[in-house]
Design an enzyme around this catalytic site. Sequence first.
Site, PDB file in Angstrom:
ATOM      1  CB  SER A 196      54.931 -20.741  -3.159  1.00 42.70           C
ATOM      2  OG  SER A 196      53.578 -20.662  -3.582  1.00 42.70           O
TER       3      SER A 196
ATOM      4  CE1 TYR B  72      53.874 -24.627   0.161  1.00 39.17           C
ATOM      5  CE2 TYR B  72      52.453 -22.930  -0.760  1.00 39.17           C
ATOM      6  CZ  TYR B  72      53.484 -23.837  -0.905  1.00 39.17           C
ATOM      7  OH  TYR B  72      54.131 -23.957  -2.112  1.00 39.17           O
TER       8      TYR B  72
END
Length: 269
Positions: free
Chosen positions: A142, A153
């Site tokens: 990501s 995250y």
Amino acid sequence: MNKRFQGKVAVITGAAQGIGRRVAERMAAEGGRLLLVDRSELIHELADELVGVAEVLTLTADLEQFAECQRVMAAALERFGRLDILINNVGGTIWAKPFEHYQEREIEAEVRRSLFPTLWCCHAALAPMIEQGSGAIVNVSSVATRGIHRVPYGAAKGGVNALTACLAFETAERGIRVNATAPGGTEARHGGFRNSAEPSEQEKVWYQQIVDQSLDSSLMKRYGSIDEQVEAILFLASDAASYITGITLPVAGGDLGCQSCSVMFSVSG
């Protein structure tokens, strides 16, 4: 249609929906023999849809557990006799809020969701790929390794990027390629929060700030489509990328994620 994956055996994780599902559909259409894995029972519906298109085996598994990843790769070898491609697509933001609002259990859950399945599956896939002297691994990371309200995250996906680079160094001379894509904001049916609680009004504001930042960071000022993400994954998994390993490719309309920081530091240094 191009048959880039004719006869190739691929394990695709997180394949029940979104990017993983589309990767599975495209690989099946291009001749792949697939083992599709997800924790959701929806994975079996996808197998039904692919009957007559490709040879497909589906498994439900919790890939946050080391033993489950070992079980998946063993099943692929038992069914197909080899393993050519691994697509690690499990992960996703569970909560969206400033770091000081996270509890210990939430930080651990984010890292376990978005790092460990990729780490465990890479480990489980190595033995058959080393024995064959070939293999291609694509990890879905990501660009959120640089951004707001998703620190745990982002840390997990930063780990995926480091895993990709380090494993590529270790395995290149054994015929194994390891790459990653780093999706930016992507239109998906199941976007937003990935926990069961109803978000508060404040949490909705924090999430909208993530959306706004994603658009602002993209030179194209838009979200990408699932198909745009899938094209990059399929390219890196295919023989067309035979001289590419160790990279994390941003697929984010010009947002480079943490790579933009690296470029800035190298120039200023």
